[in-house]
Design an enzyme around this catalytic site. Structure first.
Site, PDB file in Angstrom:
ATOM      1  N   PHE A 267      -0.306 -10.289  12.599  1.00  0.00           N
ATOM      2  CA  PHE A 267       0.472 -10.275  11.271  1.00  0.00           C
ATOM      3  C   PHE A 267      -0.043 -11.377  10.341  1.00  0.00           C
ATOM      4  O   PHE A 267       0.778 -11.629   9.435  1.00  0.00           O
ATOM      5  CB  PHE A 267       1.907 -10.192  11.619  1.00  0.00           C
ATOM      6  CG  PHE A 267       2.435  -9.391  12.729  1.00  0.00           C
ATOM      7  CD1 PHE A 267       2.284  -8.131  12.367  1.00  0.00           C
ATOM      8  CD2 PHE A 267       2.866  -9.778  13.926  1.00  0.00           C
ATOM      9  CE1 PHE A 267       2.825  -7.075  13.398  1.00  0.00           C
ATOM     10  CE2 PHE A 267       3.318  -8.843  14.910  1.00  0.00           C
ATOM     11  CZ  PHE A 267       3.286  -7.702  14.580  1.00  0.00           C
ATOM     12  N   GLY A 539     -11.280   0.570   6.775  1.00  0.00           N
ATOM     13  CA  GLY A 539     -12.527   1.108   5.532  1.00  0.00           C
ATOM     14  C   GLY A 539     -13.767   0.038   5.656  1.00  0.00           C
ATOM     15  O   GLY A 539     -14.673   0.446   5.321  1.00  0.00           O
ATOM     16  N   ASN A 659      -4.831   9.049  10.741  1.00  0.00           N
ATOM     17  CA  ASN A 659      -4.167   9.597  11.720  1.00  0.00           C
ATOM     18  C   ASN A 659      -2.514   9.537  11.577  1.00  0.00           C
ATOM     19  O   ASN A 659      -2.169   8.215  11.592  1.00  0.00           O
ATOM     20  CB  ASN A 659      -4.767   8.655  13.033  1.00  0.00           C
ATOM     21  CG  ASN A 659      -4.003   8.922  14.386  1.00  0.00           C
ATOM     22  OD1 ASN A 659      -2.657   9.566  14.319  1.00  0.00           O
ATOM     23  ND2 ASN A 659      -4.550   9.064  15.325  1.00  0.00           N
ATOM     24  N   PRO A 660      -2.065  10.589  11.334  1.00  0.00           N
ATOM     25  CA  PRO A 660      -0.636  10.477  11.079  1.00  0.00           C
ATOM     26  C   PRO A 660       0.075   9.800  11.965  1.00  0.00           C
ATOM     27  O   PRO A 660       1.160   9.259  11.676  1.00  0.00           O
ATOM     28  CB  PRO A 660      -0.308  12.113  11.058  1.00  0.00           C
ATOM     29  CG  PRO A 660      -1.523  12.733  11.068  1.00  0.00           C
ATOM     30  CD  PRO A 660      -2.787  12.056  11.758  1.00  0.00           C
ATOM     31  N   GLN A 666       2.311   2.236  11.691  1.00  0.00           N
ATOM     32  CA  GLN A 666       2.035   1.027  10.969  1.00  0.00           C
ATOM     33  C   GLN A 666       3.111   1.040   9.755  1.00  0.00           C
ATOM     34  O   GLN A 666       3.603  -0.056   9.399  1.00  0.00           O
ATOM     35  CB  GLN A 666       0.536   1.188  10.339  1.00  0.00           C
ATOM     36  CG  GLN A 666      -0.469   1.044  11.264  1.00  0.00           C
ATOM     37  CD  GLN A 666      -0.611  -0.507  11.299  1.00  0.00           C
ATOM     38  OE1 GLN A 666       0.053  -0.887  12.344  1.00  0.00           O
ATOM     39  NE2 GLN A 666      -1.589  -0.966  10.755  1.00  0.00           N
ATOM     40  N   GLY A 731      -1.973  -1.179   6.634  1.00  0.00           N
ATOM     41  CA  GLY A 731      -1.536  -2.089   7.653  1.00  0.00           C
ATOM     42  C   GLY A 731      -0.305  -2.860   7.120  1.00  0.00           C
ATOM     43  O   GLY A 731       0.441  -3.349   7.789  1.00  0.00           O
ATOM     44  N   GLU A 732      -0.285  -3.192   5.801  1.00  0.00           N
ATOM     45  CA  GLU A 732       0.557  -3.974   5.076  1.00  0.00           C
ATOM     46  C   GLU A 732       1.510  -3.569   4.129  1.00  0.00           C
ATOM     47  O   GLU A 732       2.628  -4.054   3.883  1.00  0.00           O
ATOM     48  CB  GLU A 732      -0.099  -5.321   4.534  1.00  0.00           C
ATOM     49  CG  GLU A 732      -0.587  -6.303   5.764  1.00  0.00           C
ATOM     50  CD  GLU A 732      -1.845  -7.036   5.152  1.00  0.00           C
ATOM     51  OE1 GLU A 732      -1.472  -8.215   4.910  1.00  0.00           O
ATOM     52  OE2 GLU A 732      -2.858  -6.644   5.112  1.00  0.00           O
TER      53      GLU A 732
END
Ligand code: MOS
Length: 765
Positions: A267, A539, A659-660, A666, A731-732
């Site tokens: 994190f 990415g 990827n659902p 996330q 991610g955030e």
């Protein structure tokens, strides 16, 4: 068998459980809900985390930390510690191996590695309460901890600067905010505000927060006879840790190896190197044995920084029709002289709304504390709390629906950079979210909905997080047995990194997904600044793998050359596609050959290449970000002020979703952190002594299962042509805007507007 081999061997068992729309590519691996390839290892307890590596001859370290915030340790007396059975060594600034102070974390130049603070690793000058002053090594953990407790430190105490409230008036404008200007002026914001028909102008406050990943920071360090250093570490970036440690110990980068296949949460707290890692290495050098140093929960609060405190002003001016005439977002955060971390809370306001008059400004005040650091969506999460609360406040004053107010002020181009958006469908995300959540059925009147003693309210807020990508290197090996291995110095904190990269590589290579392995978590893999941070990793790796696969395909064509036995003789790269475990001509469907056949003809077992991706020009040329719309429902007890989050829907716009299943996870993780930020989380900091008072999960409250409702996730899934695979980082984004959505829902439920987090019971009574 290595851990990463084991991981990839489990992949075949995790085939997709539902068909998804074929947005991309013929093989259909992208966008499918594969379960995590590391999932089985984790639930079976077979995934080895840092502290679990078995090393011969291992001994244990414990830290002695400062109990004052500023001054000097004039005497460190370990005479009692030395008498403890199993005692091996005590390491202080007096006998430590030579260590150079590391450079600061700075994502504008990450080539040399970096640490969260540029202070010397071990020193008798005390800079914060909790600073490690000595390391004790013993045969067992208990012996090390007991011996450490007996070390007596005498201090020369100085008065620390630790009160944000006392010192914020002296705040200064920093040189930059993550490479961006600290101030932005467009038009005349004060004039725009003065001439507005309706205004809001308020101060919002967010407290300090500390990192509480389930796995605390952990290191095992071992030196070999040639002076090479091997480190097992719970890190978000094996590669940058390698470079940082090489710098600290004056080693060549290739003399340091950092291994970390699994990380139990980072994190941002395991991004910049903290002193525990080099201290463990120093202890191993002195003890001449491999050493393990695992921080206790309290130890994490002492050694590892968290998110800074902030005081933010948001002022908005609008005409009666809702159009903004002014947008001001400014304020102050605390950092330290030995960190460079102003916390970019104004980044969302720079890119979210159109206005002819904008003022953005950040200031910092330096305090004597542990270095503040990244914490999930640093800046954006606390910045969106202020900004998105203010938008809601203005919507009420204007009597305009808050979603409609956002639509009215949706910019056509980036409002402060002037660049085009590469892909921005935020309003679409709001539309879809509103429909699914049932927004139109809401009575906007505050305190108008109730169920017995429970007042019910719904709120919305925008999520925003920029797209980052770093140039990186990956290696690809295609073997004659029809398998491929993709390697990158990537890091897996449980996000699904390996899973998604296997999907991607299989798609690009035209191989069945169970024939592709992904190796990561080891700095001996291709040297590149890859970090599980800034929502950049996917990415970053995708672009590097794309380059490596192209290079491998070109080499395979070169192997075919003009050998007329090969169906691919004299074929150009532009004429082929990868499918059916080989390369095939796009103009003649039957003309092609499997990788196995190509390699066998050439008498080679494999082709292996390494390639690097380009500079992220797309990020420079376009305004690129992930977006989202949070819909939150709360129940506020009229009697006790207790808040229950009862319903949540997150509607995201983050380019293509790769990827659902892992993506939804996330998003949910971020939203749960946002619920904590809104309602419970707060580092209690003694403004007289500079000491954190709640160094445990008993007193630092994070949401538990009962605090979290089912969180529904939807997304646009509109690919961004500028981004690798069309995907933005995810991610955030989930935490950004989340606290504002809760605050806005609480206002709707109760009529009470709380502008300082966390929104605890006392603030609602
Ligand atoms: Mo994230 S705060 O960049 O790990």
């Amino acid at each position: 068998m290595s851990d990463s081999q084991k991981i990839t061997e489990t992949v075949a068992k995790f085939m997709p459980d539902k068909e998804s729309d074929p947005l991309i590519h013929k093989h259909g691996y992208i966008g499918k809900p594969f379960s995590r390839v590391d999932g089985q290892l984790k639930v079976k307890g077979e995934a080895r985390f840092t502290a679990e590596f078995k090393i011969d001859n291992l001994v244990y370290a414990a830290l002695v930390c400062s109990t004052i915030a500023k001054g000097r340790a004039v005497k460190i007396d370990a005479s009692e510690a030395e008498k403890v059975p199993g005692f091996i060594a005590v390491i202080t600034h007096e006998n430590a191996p030579k260590m150079k102070a590391p450079p600061l974390q700075d994502i504008t130049d990450i080539s040399k590695g970096f640490a969260a603070s540029n202070l010397p690793v071990l020193d008798n000058k005390v800079n914060w309460d909790g600073q490690p002053l000595a390391v004790v090594v013993a045969e067992t953990l208990d012996q090390a901890e007991y011996a450490a407790s007996l070390v007596r430190v005498e201090y020369e105490v100085e008065t620390p600067s630790v009160s944000f409230d006392d010192l914020k008036a002296e705040a200064v404008v920093p040189s930059d905010i993550l490479g961006e200007p600290p101030e932005v002026k467009i038009g005349d914001a004060d004039k725009g505000l003065a001439e507005a028909e309706v205004t809001v102008d308020n101060i919002y406050r967010t407290p300090r927060y500390n990192h509480n990943a389930i796995e605390p920071h952990a290191t095992i360090a071992a030196w070999d006879d040639d002076g090479n250093l091997t480190i097992f570490d719970s890190t978000q970036t094996v590669n940058l840790y390698k470079h940082t440690l090489a710098g600290i110990f004056s080693l060549k980068p290739e003399e340091v190896r950092v291994i970390g296949p699994f990380v139990g949460g980072g994190f941002g707290g395991k991004g910049g190197l903290w002193t525990n890692t080099p201290l463990c290495a120093a202890a191993a050098k002195v003890a001449k044995r491999p050493v393990k140093l695992v921080l206790s929960r309290e130890g994490v609060f002492r050694v590892v920084g968290g998110r800074t405190v902030s005081e933010q002003r948001v002022a908005l001016g609008a005409n009666k029709d809702g159009k903004f005439t002014a947008l001001i977002h400014s304020g102050t955060t605390a950092t330290t002289t030995h960190a460079k971390n102003p916390e970019q809370f104004t980044f969302p306001a720079r890119h979210l709304y159109a206005s002819d008059n904008i003022f953005i400004g950040q200031k910092v005040v330096n305090l004597d504390t542990v270095a503040n650091t990244w914490m999930r969506a640093p800046g954006e999460s606390i910045g969106t709390f202020a900004l998105e609360s203010a938008i809601d406040e203005l919507a009420y004053k204007l009597n305009i629906d808050p979603i409609e107010l956002r639509r009215i002020n949706e910019p056509e181009k980036d409002p402060t950079r002037g660049t085009e958006f590469s892909s921005r469908n935020l309003i679409e995300a709001y539309k879809r979210g509103a429909e699914k959540f049932g927004w139109s059925g809401r009575n906007p009147e505050p305190s108008s909905q109730r169920d017995g003693k429970w007042l019910i309210g719904q709120g919305v807020a925008t999520a925003y997080y920029p797209v980052y990508r770093f140039p990186a290197t990956a290696r690809v090996r295609i073997s004659a047995d029809g398998t491929a291995i993709v390697q990158a110095a990537a890091n897996e904190m449980g996000m699904g990194t390996a899973t998604v990269q296997i999907q991607h590589a299989a798609e690009r290579l035209g191989l069945p997904i169970d024939k592709v392995s992904f190796h990561y978590g080891d700095s001996d893999l291709p040297d590149a600044p890859i970090m599980a941070g800034g929502s950049s990793q996917t990415g970053t790796i995708v672009a590097a793998v794309q380059a490596a696969v192209e290079k491998a395909h070109r080499e395979l064509l070169a192997l075919a050359g003009d050998d007329y036995d090969s169906p691919l003789a004299s074929t150009k790269y532009e004429q082929i596609e990868a499918r059916d475990s080989g390369l095939f001509r796009t103009d003649e469907a039957n003309k092609g050959e499997t990788y196995s056949s190509m390699l066998q003809r050439a008498g080679q077992d494999f082709v292996e290449v390494e390639a690097s991706s380009e500079m992220p020009l797309e990020v420079m040329n376009y305004s690129m970000a992930s977006y989202g719309a949070h819909f939150c429902e709360v129940r506020v007890s009229e009697e006790s002020g207790e808040v229950r989050v009862s319903r949540w829907l997150g509607s995201f716009d983050c380019g293509r979703i790769l990827n659902p299943k892992t993506a939804a996870s996330q998003f949910r993780g971020g939203i749960i952190m946002g619920i904590g930020m809104a309602l419970t989380e707060e580092t209690l900091f003694d403004e007289r002594k500079g000491r954190i008072m709640n160094r445990s999960l008993a007193e630092y409250h994070v949401p538990v299962n009962l605090d979290v409702p089912h969180i529904e996730i939807i997304y646009n899934d509109i690919p961004d042509e500028q981004a690798p695979l069309g995907a933005h980082g995810i991610g955030e984004i989930g935490i950004t805007g989340a606290a504002a959505a809760v605050a806005n829902a609480i206002f709707h439920a109760s009529g009470k507007r709380v502008r300082d987090l966390p929104i605890t019971l006392d603030k609602l009574l």
